[in-house]
Design an enzyme around this catalytic site. Structure first.
Site, PDB file in Angstrom:
ATOM      1  N   SER A 127       0.832  -1.202   0.000  1.00  0.00           N
ATOM      2  CA  SER A 127       0.000   0.000   0.000  1.00  0.00           C
ATOM      3  C   SER A 127       0.866   1.251   0.000  1.00  0.00           C
ATOM      4  O   SER A 127       1.990   1.260   0.529  1.00  0.00           O
ATOM      5  CB  SER A 127      -0.885  -0.008   1.254  1.00  0.00           C
ATOM      6  OG  SER A 127      -1.495   1.246   1.469  1.00  0.00           O
ATOM      7  N   TYR A 152      -2.241  -0.505  10.574  1.00  0.00           N
ATOM      8  CA  TYR A 152      -2.397  -1.129   9.254  1.00  0.00           C
ATOM      9  C   TYR A 152      -1.192  -0.820   8.373  1.00  0.00           C
ATOM     10  O   TYR A 152      -0.610  -1.717   7.750  1.00  0.00           O
ATOM     11  CB  TYR A 152      -3.674  -0.636   8.584  1.00  0.00           C
ATOM     12  CG  TYR A 152      -3.735  -0.950   7.114  1.00  0.00           C
ATOM     13  CD1 TYR A 152      -4.057  -2.233   6.662  1.00  0.00           C
ATOM     14  CD2 TYR A 152      -3.440   0.020   6.156  1.00  0.00           C
ATOM     15  CE1 TYR A 152      -4.089  -2.535   5.309  1.00  0.00           C
ATOM     16  CE2 TYR A 152      -3.472  -0.265   4.804  1.00  0.00           C
ATOM     17  CZ  TYR A 152      -3.797  -1.545   4.391  1.00  0.00           C
ATOM     18  OH  TYR A 152      -3.810  -1.837   3.041  1.00  0.00           O
TER      19      TYR A 152
END
Length: 337
Positions: A127, A152
């Site tokens: 990501s 995350y």
């Protein structure tokens, strides 16, 4: 010739689109998903569309017994695309330990499985969150990643390191991390897409919920920022373009080692621009509730995609407008009200 590809998390939003892309290119996806944040609905749609050239196993990536039972059936696997992970940023801030245990535990388990069974091609779903908060503007793969914003993001950053070290361990592994920017849209032909629920907090699902009357207002975090129109700027990329990047990466992953690639459009679109585009496409006027930006909010981030273009021979094909049109068509049949 690459044939069977394991897709962990293949029943989810991005995973199901990767499966559709693999099927359209002659691969057989072997989906592993415990369905904790997805449903078997997408798999059934793919079966209806493409026939039975897809396998599905409902299990956790950390269940080694289930993985070995799957191998006894499938016999041979040519590559792994690993997406299975918890992905809610707000939830990760409330339950960091669960995110560390699940996301990193699943990755460790599937890497061990790949090495033990001699599966050399390994694609990791990373990501742009790994770039942290100390950036503003265009980032390339060599941009320093610091000040991660949430647990995350930390799991993705540590996951990249785990995979890089595994590829250098002396056992044969060709590993690639694809750093997604902001996937939106849905498949224009196959009726799969992001399920809109009360837990959907990303911009496009929130616009949809407001346009369809499920929310009375669209909350905009940040309206007076130091950006061209005062709102955050992001690199929104069609999910089908994200999916196609994986096939390009599979074809490229022929030698041992480790590489990272940005997967974006190379262009930034502001939140207010997205809202204007959505209103123009749908004919809906979205009532806005403007609030202050969230803590450590990145003002502007978009991808430099030169590496993916040069090395993987991949570029995004869809525009933001097309992504929004595809989503609206899936939800409503494309009718303006």
């Amino acid at each position: 010739m690459i044939g069977k590809i394991i897709v962990t998390g293949g029943a989810g939003f991005i995973g199901s689109h990767i499966c559709a892309e693999l099927l359209s290119k002659g691969f057989k996806p072997v989906v592993i998903d415990d369905l904790r944040s997805s449903s078997k609905k997408n798999i059934q749609v793919l079966l209806n569309q493409f026939g039975d050239n897809i396998s599905f196993y409902e299990c956790s990536c950390q269940n080694r017994g289930a993985l070995e039972a799957m191998m006894a059936i499938e016999k041979h696997i040519d590559g792994i695309i690993h997406l299975a992970a918890l992905k809610s940023i707000p939830e990760s801030q409330l339950e960091p330990t669960r995110y560390y245990e699940n996301n990193l535990g699943s990755l460790n388990s599937i890497i061990d499985f790949a090495m033990d069974y001699g599966i050399e091609r390994f694609i990791f779903s990373s990501s742009c969150a790994v770039y942290g908060s100390s950036i503003n503007g265009e980032v390339n793969e060599n941009t320093v990643c610091t000040d991660l914003l949430n647990p995350y993001a930390l799991t993705k950053s540590i996951g990249e390191t785990i995979l890089r070290l595994a590829a250098k361990s002396g056992r044969r592994l060709s590993a690639i991390s694809l750093r997604y920017f902001n996937p939106i849209g849905c498949h224009p032909m196959v009726m799969i897409g992001e399920e809109i629920s009360a837990q959907s907090l990303n911009l496009v699902p929130m616009m949809l919920k407001t346009a369809l009357g499920n929310n009375t207002q669209l909350e905009v975090f940040g309206y007076d920022l130091n950006t061209p129109d005062g709102s955050c700027v992001r690199d929104f990329i069609h999910v089908c373009d994200v999916a196609s990047a994986h096939v390009h990466a599979l074809h490229h992953s022929t030698v041992s080692g480790y590489e990272t690639y940005n997967i974006g459009t190379g262009r930034g679109t502001s939140v207010f621009e997205m809202i204007q585009k959505f209103e123009s496409i749908t004919g809906k006027s979205l009532p806005l509730r403007k609030t202050k930006a969230r803590e450590l909010e990145i003002l502007e981030i978009y991808a430099n995609v030169n590496k993916a273009s040069t090395v993987l021979d991949w570029e995004a094909q869809y525009s933001v407008d097309e992504a929004l049109k595809h989503v609206w068509t899936r939800e409503t049949g494309g009718v303006k009200a």
